[in-house]
Scaffold this motif. Structure first.
Motif, PDB file in Angstrom:
ATOM      1  N   ASN A  26      93.583  48.483  96.248  1.00 35.13           N
ATOM      2  CA  ASN A  26      94.734  47.604  96.475  1.00 35.13           C
ATOM      3  C   ASN A  26      94.602  46.791  97.766  1.00 35.13           C
ATOM      4  N   GLY A  27      93.437  46.165  97.934  1.00 35.77           N
ATOM      5  CA  GLY A  27      93.229  45.331  99.106  1.00 35.77           C
ATOM      6  C   GLY A  27      93.951  44.002  99.007  1.00 35.77           C
ATOM      7  N   PRO A  28      93.709  43.093  99.955  1.00 39.23           N
ATOM      8  CA  PRO A  28      94.378  41.793  99.960  1.00 39.23           C
ATOM      9  C   PRO A  28      94.139  41.023  98.665  1.00 39.23           C
ATOM     10  N   ALA A  29      95.160  40.269  98.250  1.00 32.81           N
ATOM     11  CA  ALA A  29      95.062  39.503  97.005  1.00 32.81           C
ATOM     12  C   ALA A  29      95.632  38.108  97.202  1.00 32.81           C
ATOM     13  N   THR A  30      95.059  37.158  96.492  1.00 30.99           N
ATOM     14  CA  THR A  30      95.613  35.814  96.420  1.00 30.99           C
ATOM     15  C   THR A  30      95.693  35.412  94.957  1.00 30.99           C
ATOM     16  N   LEU A  31      96.595  34.492  94.673  1.00 29.97           N
ATOM     17  CA  LEU A  31      96.853  34.042  93.305  1.00 29.97           C
ATOM     18  C   LEU A  31      96.710  32.530  93.265  1.00 29.97           C
ATOM     19  N   THR A  32      95.968  32.021  92.267  1.00 30.42           N
ATOM     20  CA  THR A  32      95.821  30.581  92.098  1.00 30.42           C
ATOM     21  C   THR A  32      95.962  30.230  90.631  1.00 30.42           C
ATOM     22  N   GLN A  33      96.472  29.017  90.369  1.00 31.04           N
ATOM     23  CA  GLN A  33      96.454  28.499  89.015  1.00 31.04           C
ATOM     24  C   GLN A  33      95.062  27.996  88.693  1.00 31.04           C
ATOM     25  N   THR A  34      94.671  28.113  87.427  1.00 30.19           N
ATOM     26  CA  THR A  34      93.390  27.545  87.024  1.00 30.19           C
ATOM     27  C   THR A  34      93.522  26.025  86.982  1.00 30.19           C
ATOM     28  N   ALA A  35      92.397  25.334  87.148  1.00 28.32           N
ATOM     29  CA  ALA A  35      92.422  23.878  87.297  1.00 28.32           C
ATOM     30  C   ALA A  35      93.099  23.178  86.118  1.00 28.32           C
ATOM     31  N   GLU A  36      92.878  23.691  84.916  1.00 28.59           N
ATOM     32  CA  GLU A  36      93.425  23.011  83.740  1.00 28.59           C
ATOM     33  C   GLU A  36      94.940  23.124  83.664  1.00 28.59           C
ATOM     34  N   GLN A  37      95.508  24.051  84.457  1.00 27.76           N
ATOM     35  CA  GLN A  37      96.961  24.219  84.437  1.00 27.76           C
ATOM     36  C   GLN A  37      97.647  23.344  85.486  1.00 27.76           C
ATOM     37  N   CYS A  38      96.872  22.659  86.327  1.00 21.97           N
ATOM     38  CA  CYS A  38      97.445  21.894  87.430  1.00 21.97           C
ATOM     39  C   CYS A  38      97.456  20.414  87.083  1.00 21.97           C
ATOM     40  N   ASP A  39      98.634  19.806  87.053  1.00 18.92           N
ATOM     41  CA  ASP A  39      98.718  18.397  86.718  1.00 18.92           C
ATOM     42  C   ASP A  39      99.017  17.528  87.934  1.00 18.92           C
ATOM     43  N   GLN A  40      99.074  18.130  89.125  1.00 20.18           N
ATOM     44  CA  GLN A  40      99.304  17.373  90.344  1.00 20.18           C
ATOM     45  C   GLN A  40      98.333  17.834  91.423  1.00 20.18           C
ATOM     46  N   PRO A  41      97.872  16.906  92.290  1.00 22.59           N
ATOM     47  CA  PRO A  41      96.946  17.291  93.360  1.00 22.59           C
ATOM     48  C   PRO A  41      97.566  18.364  94.253  1.00 22.59           C
ATOM     49  N   ARG A  46      96.208  28.527  97.310  1.00 23.88           N
ATOM     50  CA  ARG A  46      96.272  29.988  97.213  1.00 23.88           C
ATOM     51  C   ARG A  46      97.673  30.482  97.551  1.00 23.88           C
ATOM     52  N   VAL A  47      98.111  31.444  96.766  1.00 32.01           N
ATOM     53  CA  VAL A  47      99.425  32.058  96.959  1.00 32.01           C
ATOM     54  C   VAL A  47      99.218  33.530  97.283  1.00 32.01           C
ATOM     55  N   ILE A  48      99.865  34.012  98.332  1.00 35.73           N
ATOM     56  CA  ILE A  48      99.821  35.437  98.656  1.00 35.73           C
ATOM     57  C   ILE A  48     101.081  36.087  98.086  1.00 35.73           C
ATOM     58  N   PRO A  49     100.941  36.954  97.097  1.00 33.41           N
ATOM     59  CA  PRO A  49     102.132  37.575  96.504  1.00 33.41           C
ATOM     60  C   PRO A  49     102.874  38.448  97.514  1.00 33.41           C
ATOM     61  N   VAL A  50     104.161  38.606  97.288  1.00 28.01           N
ATOM     62  CA  VAL A  50     104.928  39.567  98.086  1.00 28.01           C
ATOM     63  C   VAL A  50     104.349  40.963  97.885  1.00 28.01           C
ATOM     64  N   LEU A  51     103.953  41.243  96.652  1.00 29.28           N
ATOM     65  CA  LEU A  51     103.331  42.520  96.296  1.00 29.28           C
ATOM     66  C   LEU A  51     102.514  42.309  95.032  1.00 29.28           C
ATOM     67  N   HIS A  52     101.411  43.015  94.936  1.00 29.86           N
ATOM     68  CA  HIS A  52     100.632  43.003  93.699  1.00 29.86           C
ATOM     69  C   HIS A  52     100.204  44.425  93.379  1.00 29.86           C
ATOM     70  N   HIS A  53     100.008  44.677  92.094  1.00 31.98           N
ATOM     71  CA  HIS A  53      99.557  46.001  91.661  1.00 31.98           C
ATOM     72  C   HIS A  53      98.725  45.836  90.404  1.00 31.98           C
ATOM     73  N   VAL A  54      97.479  46.329  90.458  1.00 32.03           N
ATOM     74  CA  VAL A  54      96.597  46.283  89.297  1.00 32.03           C
ATOM     75  C   VAL A  54      96.746  47.583  88.522  1.00 32.03           C
ATOM     76  N   HIS A  55      97.109  47.480  87.261  1.00 29.02           N
ATOM     77  CA  HIS A  55      97.295  48.653  86.420  1.00 29.02           C
ATOM     78  C   HIS A  55      95.956  49.088  85.824  1.00 29.02           C
ATOM     79  N   THR A  56      95.911  50.293  85.304  1.00 26.52           N
ATOM     80  CA  THR A  56      94.681  50.831  84.732  1.00 26.52           C
ATOM     81  C   THR A  56      94.084  49.920  83.672  1.00 26.52           C
ATOM     82  N   SER A  57      94.926  49.258  82.911  1.00 23.61           N
ATOM     83  CA  SER A  57      94.468  48.383  81.829  1.00 23.61           C
ATOM     84  C   SER A  57      93.826  47.099  82.343  1.00 23.61           C
ATOM     85  N   GLY A  58      94.055  46.770  83.616  1.00 28.22           N
ATOM     86  CA  GLY A  58      93.590  45.503  84.152  1.00 28.22           C
ATOM     87  C   GLY A  58      94.702  44.478  84.266  1.00 28.22           C
ATOM     88  N   SER A  59      95.859  44.750  83.692  1.00 27.90           N
ATOM     89  CA  SER A  59      96.995  43.851  83.892  1.00 27.90           C
ATOM     90  C   SER A  59      97.444  43.950  85.349  1.00 27.90           C
TER      91      SER A  59
END
Length: 263
Positions: A26-41, A46-59
């Protein structure tokens, strides 16, 4: 004519196990949209979540402020799916000049959760990782779910692409929650042991500063901080180890001292 023999690398956990171990730490994490999802420059900052948690399934559970643009876009996205990538950083627990040991990228679909599902998911996270910020779900913070489509691991052993079912089936290394404290203890209280381990480092590198870098059931990793750059060396155990007593025995073997203790 003699055929050259290939150099055999010391054994290491397989890529899925290494990826699961990074996620479990559970180290540092950042979140980004993939390029095809971005319609504006500039939308893929990068977004730093308030909290993140990776479940066993990978979700991945992502906690963001209610007013965050990704929360809004996840509600507006077609079929309620927004393509994003989470980057997890595996950082060394000792103060190295280059602390990043590996990166894990999880790409998938970010979906909003219903109020009931979000609270149930928050309770599930709290059972293994209590955090007071989970109490704010529905009260200023929104919990979203990233469903994985693919994972990519990059570390000293190479770069590997993983499918979600491979990640889900893999166990984390048995020392994943023990490693950080043990390496710090080795660094601060057993400098003499680190110097004894240096005899296993290639001769050309022994002039550098030798630091403990990583621990898993197959061996110990050292970082050599030299003028020529940083070099990582894996010292293999004689057999895979599962707990502190076996670890202490393997360290005694590596330093050639029958009396060394981890305490």
């Amino acid at each position: 004519m003699t055929t050259p023999t290939s150099i055999r690398r010391p054994p290491a956990p397989n890529p899925a196990e290494r990826a699961k171990t990074i996620a479990t730490r559970n180290g540092p994490a950042t979140l980004t949209q993939t390029a095809e999802q971005c319609d504006q420059p500039g939308q893929y900052g990068r977004v730093i979540p308030v909290l993140h948690h990776v479940h066993t399934s990978g979700s991945v559970s992502i906690l963001l402020p209610d007013e965050h643009h990704l929360v809004k876009r996840s509600h507006e996205a077609q079929r309620g799916e927004l393509a994003v990538m989470v980057e997890l950083t595996d950082q060394a627990p000792v103060d190295l000049r280059e602390p990043v040991r590996g990166l894990l990228w999880i790409t998938g679909w970010l979906r909003p959760l219903s109020e009931v599902s979000a609270r149930a998911r928050a309770v599930t996270i709290a059972e293994t990782r209590p955090d007071e910020r989970l109490l704010d779900v529905g009260h200023g913070l929104t919990l979203l779910r990233l469903t994985p489509a693919s994972l990519v691991l990059a570390d000293a052993e190479g770069t590997h692409s993983l499918r979600p079912h491979m990640f889900s089936a893999a166990p984390p290394d048995p020392f994943h929650d023990y490693e950080a404290g043990w390496l710090r203890h080795l660094e601060t209280d057993h400098a003499d042991v680190v110097q004894q381990l240096a005899k296993h480092v290639p001769t050309a590198l022994r002039g550098g500063r030798i630091r403990p870098l990583g621990l898993d059931r197959y061996g110990l990793r050292l970082r050599v901080e030299a003028e020529s750059g940083d070099h990582d060396v894996r010292l293999a155990f004689s057999r895979p180890v599962e707990g502190p007593p076996q670890l202490a025995a393997e360290i005694r073997r590596l330093i050639g001292c029958p009396f060394f203790s981890e305490d």
